[in-house]
Design a protein around this motif. Structure first.
Motif, mmCIF file in Angstrom:
data_model
loop_
_atom_site.group_PDB
_atom_site.id
_atom_site.type_symbol
_atom_site.label_atom_id
_atom_site.label_comp_id
_atom_site.label_asym_id
_atom_site.label_seq_id
_atom_site.Cartn_x
_atom_site.Cartn_y
_atom_site.Cartn_z
ATOM 1 N N ARG A 76 14.889 -14.627 5.120
ATOM 2 C CA ARG A 76 15.109 -15.551 4.009
ATOM 3 C C ARG A 76 13.834 -16.244 3.545
ATOM 4 N N THR A 77 12.691 -15.796 4.056
ATOM 5 C CA THR A 77 11.414 -16.353 3.603
ATOM 6 C C THR A 77 10.757 -15.398 2.601
ATOM 7 N N ARG A 78 9.546 -15.723 2.193
ATOM 8 C CA ARG A 78 8.784 -14.857 1.281
ATOM 9 C C ARG A 78 7.963 -13.840 2.060
ATOM 10 N N LEU A 79 8.416 -13.495 3.269
ATOM 11 C CA LEU A 79 7.626 -12.633 4.137
ATOM 12 C C LEU A 79 7.372 -11.265 3.516
ATOM 13 N N SER A 80 8.417 -10.641 2.943
ATOM 14 C CA SER A 80 8.247 -9.297 2.391
ATOM 15 C C SER A 80 7.248 -9.289 1.248
ATOM 16 N N GLU A 81 7.326 -10.294 0.390
ATOM 17 C CA GLU A 81 6.374 -10.386 -0.723
ATOM 18 C C GLU A 81 4.953 -10.552 -0.213
ATOM 19 N N ASP A 82 4.779 -11.411 0.778
ATOM 20 C CA ASP A 82 3.443 -11.635 1.328
ATOM 21 C C ASP A 82 2.928 -10.390 2.045
ATOM 22 N N MET A 83 3.813 -9.685 2.737
ATOM 23 C CA MET A 83 3.385 -8.465 3.425
ATOM 24 C C MET A 83 2.869 -7.436 2.430
ATOM 25 N N PHE A 84 3.568 -7.273 1.311
ATOM 26 C CA PHE A 84 3.130 -6.294 0.314
ATOM 27 C C PHE A 84 1.765 -6.672 -0.250
ATOM 28 N N LYS A 85 1.585 -7.963 -0.538
ATOM 29 C CA LYS A 85 0.293 -8.420 -1.063
ATOM 30 C C LYS A 85 -0.839 -8.167 -0.075
ATOM 31 N N GLY A 86 -0.549 -8.348 1.218
ATOM 32 C CA GLY A 86 -1.582 -8.166 2.223
ATOM 33 C C GLY A 86 -1.852 -6.714 2.567
ATOM 34 N N LEU A 87 -0.798 -5.875 2.529
ATOM 35 C CA LEU A 87 -0.960 -4.472 2.913
ATOM 36 C C LEU A 87 -1.467 -3.588 1.783
ATOM 37 N N ALA A 88 -1.044 -3.872 0.551
ATOM 38 C CA ALA A 88 -1.330 -2.986 -0.585
ATOM 39 C C ALA A 88 -2.812 -2.666 -0.762
ATOM 40 N N PRO A 89 -3.730 -3.653 -0.686
ATOM 41 C CA PRO A 89 -5.149 -3.311 -0.885
ATOM 42 C C PRO A 89 -5.680 -2.317 0.133
ATOM 43 N N TRP A 90 -5.171 -2.327 1.354
ATOM 44 C CA TRP A 90 -5.658 -1.424 2.387
ATOM 45 C C TRP A 90 -4.986 -0.060 2.318
ATOM 46 N N MET A 91 -3.757 -0.003 1.832
ATOM 47 C CA MET A 91 -3.029 1.263 1.746
ATOM 48 C C MET A 91 -3.395 2.061 0.502
ATOM 49 N N ALA A 92 -3.841 1.397 -0.550
ATOM 50 C CA ALA A 92 -4.032 2.045 -1.855
ATOM 51 C C ALA A 92 -5.031 3.194 -1.803
ATOM 52 N N ARG A 93 -6.051 3.093 -0.971
ATOM 53 C CA ARG A 93 -7.102 4.106 -0.936
ATOM 54 C C ARG A 93 -6.796 5.259 0.010
ATOM 55 N N LEU A 94 -5.719 5.160 0.809
ATOM 56 C CA LEU A 94 -5.340 6.251 1.695
ATOM 57 C C LEU A 94 -4.705 7.389 0.909
ATOM 58 N N PRO A 95 -4.838 8.633 1.370
ATOM 59 C CA PRO A 95 -4.107 9.728 0.716
ATOM 60 C C PRO A 95 -2.604 9.447 0.764
ATOM 61 N N GLY A 96 -1.994 9.409 -0.386
ATOM 62 C CA GLY A 96 -0.591 9.019 -0.448
ATOM 63 C C GLY A 96 -0.403 7.640 -1.045
ATOM 64 N N GLY A 97 -1.472 6.843 -1.074
ATOM 65 C CA GLY A 97 -1.460 5.560 -1.768
ATOM 66 C C GLY A 97 -0.497 4.547 -1.199
ATOM 67 N N LEU A 98 0.143 3.809 -2.093
ATOM 68 C CA LEU A 98 0.989 2.681 -1.696
ATOM 69 C C LEU A 98 2.291 3.103 -1.030
ATOM 70 N N MET A 99 2.577 4.405 -0.984
ATOM 71 C CA MET A 99 3.751 4.848 -0.249
ATOM 72 C C MET A 99 3.666 4.418 1.213
ATOM 73 N N HIS A 100 2.448 4.278 1.703
ATOM 74 C CA HIS A 100 2.258 3.863 3.091
ATOM 75 C C HIS A 100 2.722 2.427 3.328
ATOM 76 N N THR A 101 2.858 1.642 2.258
ATOM 77 C CA THR A 101 3.326 0.262 2.463
ATOM 78 C C THR A 101 4.769 0.244 2.966
ATOM 79 N N ASN A 102 5.565 1.261 2.597
ATOM 80 C CA ASN A 102 6.913 1.372 3.147
ATOM 81 C C ASN A 102 6.864 1.430 4.669
ATOM 82 N N ILE A 103 5.983 2.286 5.177
ATOM 83 C CA ILE A 103 5.921 2.536 6.621
ATOM 84 C C ILE A 103 5.234 1.375 7.339
ATOM 85 N N ALA A 104 4.066 0.962 6.832
ATOM 86 C CA ALA A 104 3.343 -0.130 7.476
ATOM 87 C C ALA A 104 4.140 -1.429 7.409
#
Length: 441
Positions: A76-104
């Motif tokens: 019930r917190t903003r955890l999911s939103e914050d996780m996406f903001k924190g993970l997206a910059p690091w996942m974007a450059r991997l082969p497969g891109g932001l799809m890795h944010t689902n897994i991470a």
């Protein structure tokens, strides 16, 4: 009484009750009652009272509602939103891109939730709209989310491992620690699948992310700091021996409340809703455990577990053959029952077989979790499939096909565990027993 005649009676009554829509916990109590009346001379009411009280009065089970409450607070917190903001910059450059944010994202939230459904809902409500907006393949979005959400059952704290530990009287702390490496390996296999598909699929053409500097990546990583600190606090306290699983659960609840307050999302309504949600889930699991405890007692009087173990032993199966048979058995059960029900319903029968075959019980706990994960995405009762259907509006057949590659990857994980059992047994062996507490604590 022949054990196999008793099996027929138990299964007939069980499926009759389940088919009539009776709650699983009550169905287990009903089956046990019929078994006690038919196969024993012992007063059924006294036996039921003793078995139910013994299952409900376990101190170890205190960890279960505490971990559930922790997950409900964070949900019930903003955890999911914050996780996406924190993970997206690091996942974007991997082969497969932001799809890795689902897994991470699922791997991170699994480490503070313990529930597959909570992991799926929390991560999915943020990543699905973002990935759709960037034109990622819909089937990949749904498939990776369905599979990765099951990491909530593996990466500690795991509700399934708590139930398994209580049922088999094994150290929950050791089971939690045993799940860390297999959970990370399974997450890595999911990510390798994304990399492979992104390289060979002609339809994998998402909108590219704008490049940002390393400093900006670090700046956005601040959104991950609170949840990572909570993970370190909960798991680290158990790993170092400073706390039992029950004490770590209490620490996690306090940490979750502090995190929610820091995010300014801890209102009185959130507090009450999270507490009531945890109470409902805990009561459901407690009823299932009570029914399973009574059923275990009833089956013990019939000699069913011993008879089946002797029958399996007479077949002279190798450990690998037994594991494959049990895997098929659990996958079939997973088509009709949820994971916790599967564990409590079968452990009294399966444990003697596993012990007789010389299989390590810590390792077997991790094996059961992987198979239960497979059941979560197996139609017609795969719970994750129902959650995704509600979130996306796709038909069940579409979601099941999307999740099929994840199912096959989990099968590959079982083969890895068989080939390299140290994946599950090495880390617990490095951790000393915790301050002389009881094994299950």
């Amino acid at each position: 009484m022949e054990p196999f005649y008793a099996i027929g009676i138990f299964l007939f009554v069980l499926f009759l009750l389940l088919g009539s829509g009776v709650w699983i916990g009550l169905a287990l109590l009903g089956v046990a009652y019929v078994g006690m009346e038919m196969f024993t001379m012992r007063p059924t009411g006294d036996a039921m009272m003793t078995a139910v009280w013994r299952s409900a009065s376990s101190w170890t089970l205190t960890a279960l509602p505490m971990f559930i409450w922790m997950g409900e607070i964070l949900f019930r917190t903003r955890l999911s939103e914050d996780m996406f903001k924190g993970l997206a910059p690091w996942m974007a450059r991997l082969p497969g891109g932001l799809m890795h944010t689902n897994i991470a994202g699922c791997a991170v939230f699994a480490a503070v939730s313990g529930s597959s459904a909570a992991t799926l809902t929390t991560v999915g409500k943020m990543t699905i709209p973002e990935l759709r907006k960037r034109q990622y393949p819909e089937r990949m979005v749904i498939g990776t989310l369905a599979g990765a959400a099951t990491l909530g059952l593996m990466i500690p704290p795991s509700l399934t491992l708590i139930v398994y530990g209580v049922s088999i009287n094994e150290s929950i702390t050791s089971l939690f620690i045993a799940g860390i490496i297999p959970g990370l390996v399974l997450a890595g296999l999911f990510m390798l699948y994304v990399v492979g598909v992104s390289q060979i699929s002609k339809t994998y053409t998402p909108v590219p992310e704008p490049k940002i500097s390393f400093g900006e990546k670090l700046k956005r990583s601040r959104f991950l700091v609170p949840v990572l600190l909570l993970i370190l606090l909960v798991i680290g306290s158990m790993y170092t021996g400073l706390a039992t699983a029950t004490e770590a659960a209490a620490i996690g609840v306090v940490g979750a409340l502090v995190l929610a307050a820091a995010q300014r999302s801890l209102t009185w309504s959130v507090f009450v809703e999270s507490l009531m949600g945890a109470t409902r889930t805990s009561a459901m699991i407690a009823l299932i455990l009570a029914g399973a405890a009574f059923l275990t007692l009833a089956m013990g009087f019939t000699g069913l577990p011993r008879g089946l173990a002797a029958f399996i032993g007479s077949m002279e199966l190798t450990q690998f053959q037994l594991i494959m048979v049990l895997m098929v058995f659990y996958i079939i059960l997973g088509c009709f029952l949820d994971g916790i029900s599967i564990v409590v319903l079968t452990i009294a029968i399966v444990e003697p077989m596993v012990r007789q075959a010389g299989i390590d019980l810590i390792w077997f706990g991790i094996f059961i979790v992987v198979v239960v994960e497979m059941a979560q995405i197996t139609p017609p009762i795969g719970f994750n499939l129902f959650v995704l259907q509600g979130m996306t509006g796709h038909p069940m057949s579409y979601i099941a096909r999307a999740a099929l590659p994840m199912f096959l990857i989990m099968f590959g994980m079982i083969l890895l565990l068989v080939a390299f059992p140290e994946l599950a047994t090495w880390l617990p062996e490095q951790v000393r027993p915790v301050r002389g507490v009881t094994p299950a604590a």
